[in-house]
Motif scaffolding. Structure first.
Motif, PDB file in Angstrom:
ATOM      1  N   ALA A   1       0.850  -1.189   0.000  1.00  0.00           N
ATOM      2  CA  ALA A   1       0.000   0.000   0.000  1.00  0.00           C
ATOM      3  C   ALA A   1       0.883   1.236   0.000  1.00  0.00           C
ATOM      4  CB  ALA A   1      -0.925   0.005   1.216  1.00  0.00           C
TER       5      ALA A   1
ATOM      6  N   PRO B   1      -4.258  -0.512  -1.875  1.00  0.00           N
ATOM      7  CA  PRO B   1      -4.815   0.672  -1.213  1.00  0.00           C
ATOM      8  C   PRO B   1      -3.877   1.873  -1.281  1.00  0.00           C
ATOM      9  CG  PRO B   1      -5.068  -1.275   0.176  1.00  0.00           C
ATOM     10  CD  PRO B   1      -4.153  -1.662  -0.952  1.00  0.00           C
TER      11      PRO B   1
ATOM     12  N   LEU C   1     -10.642   1.627  -2.629  1.00  0.00           N
ATOM     13  CA  LEU C   1      -9.310   1.410  -2.060  1.00  0.00           C
ATOM     14  C   LEU C   1      -8.588   2.725  -1.754  1.00  0.00           C
ATOM     15  CD1 LEU C   1      -8.065  -1.576  -4.257  1.00  0.00           C
ATOM     16  CD2 LEU C   1      -8.825  -1.636  -1.877  1.00  0.00           C
TER      17      LEU C   1
ATOM     18  N   LEU D   1      -8.311  -2.031   5.040  1.00  0.00           N
ATOM     19  CA  LEU D   1      -8.343  -2.433   3.641  1.00  0.00           C
ATOM     20  C   LEU D   1      -7.329  -3.540   3.352  1.00  0.00           C
ATOM     21  CD1 LEU D   1      -8.715   1.008   1.815  1.00  0.00           C
ATOM     22  CD2 LEU D   1     -10.475  -0.727   2.184  1.00  0.00           C
TER      23      LEU D   1
END
Length: 229
Positions: free
Chosen positions: A98, A130, A205, A225
């Motif tokens: 992420a 994300p 996201l 997430l």
């Protein structure tokens, strides 16, 4: 999730327009996500345009803003070593789970034009990873374009430092643009949670936090997430 790396993007810009004052990243907006992620077993990697130690906004080191996370970060040798030796953008790990864009007024000057950040955001979008951002860090979303639009802004519900908040800190005429206005111009549905109130928006996201006090909750939402609550 194939990687534990979470890329924390931080500004290298230290001049507050033509005021002669200094800016940089806002300490709480790095410290809170750093520990939310680290304490969950993830590996925060601090990435800057220039590498090395990035500038801290002097205002964020004031007594009123030295949160528990800031105090912990300031006293943590490992965290300070990571801050001293941030990864230059062209050396950021290719494998990440992420992305999180740390705020501070400095981001208004270098985030939207940071091509390496735009590339990483593009890879995150294409890889269904994300993306989180808080306060002025949301300005980084304006740098990623694809097919003539802003995929992380256009038709997204999001938040960031508001025009009202910018006016309240007296910097409306100093910043290169007003973040809320620019996001709305880019097609965003902007959500205002009230001046200096904790407010986080999750759209698919994408996680965005409005201001410094939203940093911890924004990072926790990113964790959710990732299935790492």
């Amino acid at each position: 999730m194939t990687s534990n790396n979470i890329l924390l993007f931080v500004t290298s810009h230290d001049a507050l327009g033509g005021t002669g004052n200094k800016t940089g990243f806002w300490y709480e907006e790095l410290a809170a996500p750093y520990y939310v992620l680290k304490d969950a077993g993830l590996t925060p990697v601090i990435v800057t345009p220039k590498g090395g130690r990035p500038p801290i906004d002097p205002g964020s080191e004031g007594a009123d803003f030295r949160t528990e996370s800031v105090e912990r970060f300031a006293a943590d040798p490992q965290a300070q070593a990571a801050l001293d030796k941030t990864v230059a953008a062209d050396a950021a790990p290719a494998d990440f789970a992420a992305v999180f864009l740390v705020g501070g007024h400095g981001t208004m000057w270098d985030f939207p034009e940071w091509s390496e950040l735009a590339d990483v955001l593009g890879r995150a979008v294409k890889g269904d990873k994300p993306v989180g951002a808080v306060c002025h860090g949301v300005a980084g979303l304006l740098g990623y374009r694809a097919e003539g639009r802003l995929p992380l802004v256009d038709m997204k519900t999001l938040t960031g430092f508001t025009n009202q908040e910018e006016a309240a800190v007296g910097l409306t005429e100093v910043v290169p643009f007003l973040l809320q206005s620019k996001l709305e111009e880019g097609g965003a549905s902007f959500s205002d949670g009230g001046a200096f109130s904790e407010h986080v928006v999750v759209d698919g996201l994408l996680v965005t936090g409005q201001n410094p006090v939203s940093s911890h909750k924004a990072a926790k939402s990113l964790l959710a997430l990732l299935g790492k609550e």
